[in-house]
Design a protein around this motif. Structure first.
Motif, mmCIF file in Angstrom:
data_model
loop_
_atom_site.group_PDB
_atom_site.id
_atom_site.type_symbol
_atom_site.label_atom_id
_atom_site.label_comp_id
_atom_site.label_asym_id
_atom_site.label_seq_id
_atom_site.Cartn_x
_atom_site.Cartn_y
_atom_site.Cartn_z
ATOM 1 N N GLU A 1 0.860 -1.184 0.000
ATOM 2 C CA GLU A 1 0.000 0.000 0.000
ATOM 3 C C GLU A 1 0.894 1.231 0.000
ATOM 4 N N VAL A 2 0.703 2.110 -0.975
ATOM 5 C CA VAL A 2 1.517 3.334 -1.020
ATOM 6 C C VAL A 2 0.597 4.546 -0.918
ATOM 7 N N PRO A 3 1.075 5.624 -0.234
ATOM 8 C CA PRO A 3 0.211 6.802 -0.083
ATOM 9 C C PRO A 3 -0.126 7.392 -1.448
ATOM 10 N N SER A 4 -1.347 7.831 -1.590
ATOM 11 C CA SER A 4 -1.768 8.411 -2.864
ATOM 12 C C SER A 4 -1.130 9.787 -3.025
ATOM 13 N N LYS A 5 -0.715 10.111 -4.231
ATOM 14 C CA LYS A 5 -0.071 11.414 -4.473
ATOM 15 C C LYS A 5 -1.081 12.550 -4.383
ATOM 16 N N THR A 6 -2.350 12.210 -4.538
ATOM 17 C CA THR A 6 -3.375 13.263 -4.519
ATOM 18 C C THR A 6 -3.991 13.418 -3.129
ATOM 19 N N GLY A 7 -3.485 12.637 -2.169
ATOM 20 C CA GLY A 7 -4.000 12.744 -0.805
ATOM 21 C C GLY A 7 -5.217 11.881 -0.537
ATOM 22 N N LYS B 1 -2.822 0.575 -4.101
ATOM 23 C CA LYS B 1 -2.189 -0.750 -4.041
ATOM 24 C C LYS B 1 -1.204 -0.897 -5.193
ATOM 25 N N LYS B 2 -0.023 -1.435 -4.872
ATOM 26 C CA LYS B 2 1.012 -1.578 -5.899
ATOM 27 C C LYS B 2 1.592 -2.987 -5.789
ATOM 28 N N GLU B 3 1.632 -3.695 -6.924
ATOM 29 C CA GLU B 3 2.200 -5.055 -6.917
ATOM 30 C C GLU B 3 3.717 -4.995 -7.033
ATOM 31 N N VAL B 4 4.407 -5.680 -6.121
ATOM 32 C CA VAL B 4 5.867 -5.702 -6.165
ATOM 33 C C VAL B 4 6.314 -7.155 -6.270
ATOM 34 N N SER C 1 11.720 0.780 2.417
ATOM 35 C CA SER C 1 10.392 0.890 3.037
ATOM 36 C C SER C 1 9.555 -0.349 2.737
ATOM 37 N N LEU C 2 9.737 -0.917 1.541
ATOM 38 C CA LEU C 2 9.011 -2.142 1.184
ATOM 39 C C LEU C 2 9.356 -3.250 2.185
ATOM 40 N N HIS C 3 10.656 -3.465 2.421
ATOM 41 C CA HIS C 3 11.064 -4.577 3.293
ATOM 42 C C HIS C 3 10.791 -4.280 4.771
#
Length: 659
Positions: A293-299, A304-307, A380-382
C-alpha cells in the motif's frame, strides 16, 4: 548455433549458474540465432503455448526478449492477426495440436507470417517431423526446425520445477492409478532430462530404492516404486541425448539424486523462520507478488502496488535466507545508516521527535528526497513486510508453536507436552494445531494409529477435513531409511540420560545457532552431504547408470574430491553462525565460484520446500559445488496441506492451488 561443453558444464569457462544458462539459451541460442541473412534487422513475433510462456517468464524479462528483436508475443491458441511481412519464432511443445496450428499458420497462399523459426521445448516424435515434411509449401517457409530441450521452470538461480502440480495426488493418492501415475512420471522425466540437455551434463542417476528391494517381506506398491520409475524415465531420455545432441558428454559429469516426499514429511509443514519462507507462509502471497500500500499522491486513500520479490532486488537477495529476527535487525541497521549519511533525511526524521520510523514516514521521505527514492522505496518495502510478519508472529503466538515444533522434532518434547499445549493454548489457531499434529504423526506414526490419534485430533478440535490431512500422512510413509533415523541410531547417544524419540540429530553443537528456532534442518541436507562425500548407502540409493567399476572407485572424480576434503569436523566448524549467508556474499556465490566441483542435482517428487532450497544455497558455499534443487512443485505449508487433504478427496479440485 550449438553450445559447447565448456559453456555450461561445471568444468570450464566462466562459471554461470543454472538459471543464467537457461536464460542465455533462450535469449541467445534461440532468439538471437534467428537473426540471419535478410531477417537480421527485422522485428519478429514470438509465439508460445501455455507451458513455454511460463518457461520464458521464469527465465527472462520482457525487456530482454524485446532486445533480441521481438516486438510482439502471442499465444498459439488465440486467434492472431496476419503479419505477412514479419518472421515468427515458435517456441512450443512438440504436441500434435501445436504442429497442426503451426502448419495451418504457414500453409496456403496467404500464410500468417513470412518465415517460421520453430523451436520445440522437448524431443519431437519422428511421426510429427514426417507430418511437417509432408507439407512442401510450408517447408520452404521454415527458417529453422530445432529441439531446444528446455522444458523446466527456473524458479531460482539454483532451483527448478517441472510444474506437475497434481503429482502428490496422482502418485501417492489413496486410489492408486498406475495409468495416471505413469503419465505424470513421463512428463516429469522428459522435463527433468531437459535440464541436463540444457547444461550439457550427464549425471550419475541415483534414486531412493523401493522398500521391497530392501526388505523381502514388504509388498511392492506403485507408490513405493515412484523414485525408481522416474530414475528409469530420466535415464532413458539421457541415453537418447548421448546420440542425438551435439557435444553431449559421453561420460558422467555430475550427480543426480531422485527422492520423494517420504524422505521428509516434517519439512513441508514445520514453520521455517527465514524471511523468504515467512513471507510466503504468513502473507498469503501469489507466487512472488506482494501487494504494497503506497500513499496516494493526490491525498486520497492509499493505492495498491504489486511488487515482485526476486533476484534483482538486492535487499531481498541479501535477506531472503536470513532468520526473520536477523533480517529485521539488518533492516533497522540499514535505515539507521541511511539516516546518518543523509542530512536531509535526518532533518525529515528529527521533525518527528526521533521516534520510530513507520512505513508511512518512509514513503513521505521518498517524496521529500526524490534523489534517494529508489533506495528508500526498497527499504520501506522490506521494513513494511518484516513489520507485518513480526506482528503476525506476535498475534498468533507463533514463537511458542515453533518452540514446541522444534522440541518434538529433536526429541525434547513428546505426547505429554503436546497435550499440555493443546489444553492450555486455547487461542492457538486451527492451522497451528493442525501443523503440530502433522509433525507429531510423522514422528510417532505408531502412536497415531487407532483411538489415540483420534483423541488427540478431537482435543485439538480439528475439522474432519483437517483430520484427513493428518491421516493422509500415512500415504507418504517414510522409506526404511527415514524410519531407522527416528529410532535406533540415536539410542547410542541418548541412553545415558533418557531415551529420546528424535526425528533429527541435533547439530547445534556442530553449527552454532545464534537465532532461536533455527535448529531444524531438512533431511536433504544430510543426504547431499553424504552424496558429496561418497557415503550414500548404495543399497538404499542405487545408481541407474551401468555400475561401471569407476563409479564407486577412486577413479570417479567425486570420490577423489571427497577423499581430499577436510575431515567432517573441521568442515562443520567453518559453518556460518546464523542461517543467513555471510553478509559480504549477497548473491550466494563466493569469489572463487569458478573453482566449483561437479554439480549435484537433487529432485524431490511431490513438492519441495523453501527450507530445502535454502539448504542448497548454503551447501553450495560450503561444499564448493553448485547444488541445484528440482521438484514437481514448490509448496508453502498451506498449499502442501491442501494437497494432502486432496489425496483422499477425489471430488475436490486443485484449481485454487495454482501458484
Amino acid at each position: 548455433m550449438s553450445m559447447s561443453d565448456s559453456d555450461t558444464s561445471s568444468q570450464g569457462g566462466d562459471y554461470k549458474n543454472f538459471k543464467q544458462i537457461s536464460r542465455d539459451r533462450l535469449l541467445h541460442e534461440m532468439l538471437r540465432s534467428t537473426k540471419t541473412g535478410d531477417s537480421k534487422s527485422t522485428w519478429k513475433v514470438l509465439i508460445m503455448d501455455k507451458v513455454t510462456i511460463k518457461i520464458m517468464s521464469y527465465s527472462c524479462k520482457m525487456a530482454e526478449i524485446t532486445e533480441e528483436g521481438v516486438s510482439l508475443v502471442e499465444d498459439i491458441y488465440r486467434r492472431r492477426q496476419p503479419l505477412p511481412t514479419m518472421d515468427a519464432i515458435y517456441f512450443i511443445q512438440p504436441t500434435k495440436e501445436n504442429v497442426i496450428i503451426l502448419l495451418s499458420d504457414m500453409s496456403g497462399r496467404a500464410p500468417l507470417y513470412k518465415k517460421a523459426f520453430v523451436f520445440f521445448s522437448s524431443p519431437i516424435s519422428k511421426e510429427l517431423v514426417n507430418y511437417i515434411k509432408k507439407d512442401t509449401t510450408v517447408l520452404t517457409r521454415i527458417g529453422a526446425l530445432r529441439e531446444m530441450n528446455l522444458e523446466y521452470f527456473a524458479i531460482d538461480s539454483q532451483g527448478f520445477i517441472t510444474d506437475n502440480e497434481r503429482a502428490l495426488e496422482e502418485l501417492f493418492g489413496d486410489e492408486e492409478s498406475s495409468r495416471k501415475g505413469d503419465a505424470c512420471l513421463n512428463v516429469m522425466a522428459t522435463r527433468v532430462a531437459t535440464v541436463f540437455a540444457s547444461l550439457r551434463e550427464l549425471p550419475f542417476v541415483r534414486y531412493r530404492a523401493a522398500k521391497s528391494s530392501l526388505d523381502a517381506n514388504t509388498m511392492t506398491t506403485f507408490r513405493d516404486l515412484v523414485p525408481t520409475k522416474l530414475a528409469a524415465g530420466v535415464w532413458n531420455c539421457l541415453v537418447k541425448y548421448k546420440s542425438t545432441i551435439p557435444n553431449f558428454p559421453q561420460t558422467e559429469t555430475c550427480e543426480l539424486l531422485i527422492v520423494d516426499r517420504s524422505i521428509d514429511q516434517i519439512a513441508p509443514v514445520i514453520h521455517e523462520w527465514t524471511y523468504d519462507a515467512m513471507c510466503h507462509d504468513l502473507l498469503g502471497m501469489d507466487g512472488n507478488k506482494y501487494v504494497q500500500e503506497v500513499p496516494s499522491k493526490t491525498g486520497g486513500p492509499p493505492e495498491k502496488k504489486e511488487v515482485l520479490l526476486e533476484d534483482h532486488d538486492p535487499i531481498w537477495l541479501e535477506l531472503r535466507h536470513a532468520h526473520i529476527a536477523d533480517a529485521s535487525e539488518r533492516l533497522h541497521e540499514k535505515m539507521t545508516n541511511f539516516l546518518s549519511k543523509n542530512k536531509a533525511a535526518q532533518i525529515h526524521h528529527n521533525s518527528r521527535d526521533g521516534g520510530e520510523l513507520s512505513t508511512r514516514d518512509l514513503q513521505k521521505m521518498v517524496q521529500a528526497l526524490p534523489q534517494y527514492s529508489e533506495q528508500i522505496d526498497k527499504l520501506s518495502l522490506h521494513v513494511e513486510i518484516a513489520g507485518k510478519i513480526n506482528k503476525i508472529i506476535r498475534d498468533l503466538g507463533l514463537k511458542d508453536v515453533g518452540q514446541l515444533e522444534q522440541d518434538l522434532v529433536f526429541g525434547d518434547a513428546g505426547t505429554k507436552e503436546l497435550i499440555n499445549f493443546l489444553r492450555t493454548k486455547q487461542d492457538a489457531t486451527r492451522e497451528s494445531k493442525l501443523r503440530l499434529l502433522m509433525i507429531y504423526a510423522a514422528i510417532y506414526s505408531d502412536k497415531f494409529e487407532g483411538d489415540k490419534g483420534l483423541k488427540l485430533m478431537q482435543l485439538a478440535q480439528l475439522t474432519p477435513e483437517d483430520m484427513n490431512a493428518v491421516n493422509n500422512m500415512r500415504l507418504l510413509e517414510g522409506s526404511s531409511d527415514a524410519k531407522k533415523t527416528s529410532s535406533s541410531p540415536f539410542s547410542l547417544k541418548f541412553d545415558v540420560h533418557k531415551k529420546k524419540h528424535a526425528a533429527r540429530k541435533d547439530r547445534s553443537g556442530e553449527e552454532e545457532t545464534t537465532w532461536q528456532l533455527s535448529r531444524f534442518y531438512p533431511m536433504i541436507e544430510e543426504l547431499i552431504e553424504k552424496l558429496s562425500k561418497g557415503e550414500l548407502a548404495k543399497n538404499e540409493y542405487p545408481c541407474m547408470n551401468d555400475p561401471s567399476p569407476t563409479f564407486h572407485g577412486t577413479s570417479n572424480p567425486a570420490s577423489i574430491r571427497s577423499s581430499q576434503a577436510p575431515p567432517v569436523h573441521s568442515m562443520r566448524q567453518r559453518r556460518t553462525p546464523t542461517w543467513a549467508r555471510p553478509r559480504n556474499s549477497d548473491d550466494g556465490y563466493s569469489s572463487d565460484f569458478k573453482k566449483m566441483g561437479q554439480r549435484i542435482f537433487v529432485f524431490i517428487i511431490g513438492g519441495a520446500t523453501r527450507s530445502e532450497l535454502r539448504v542448497c544455497h548454503k551447501l553450495t558455499t560450503r561444499l564448493k559445488r553448485e547444488i541445484v534443487l528440482g521438484s514437481s512443485s514448490l509448496d508453502d505449508p498451506p498449499q502442501f496441506i491442501t494437497k494432502l487433504k486432496l489425496l483422499t478427496a477425489h471430488e475436490l479440485s486443485l484449481d485454487d492451488l495454482q501458484i
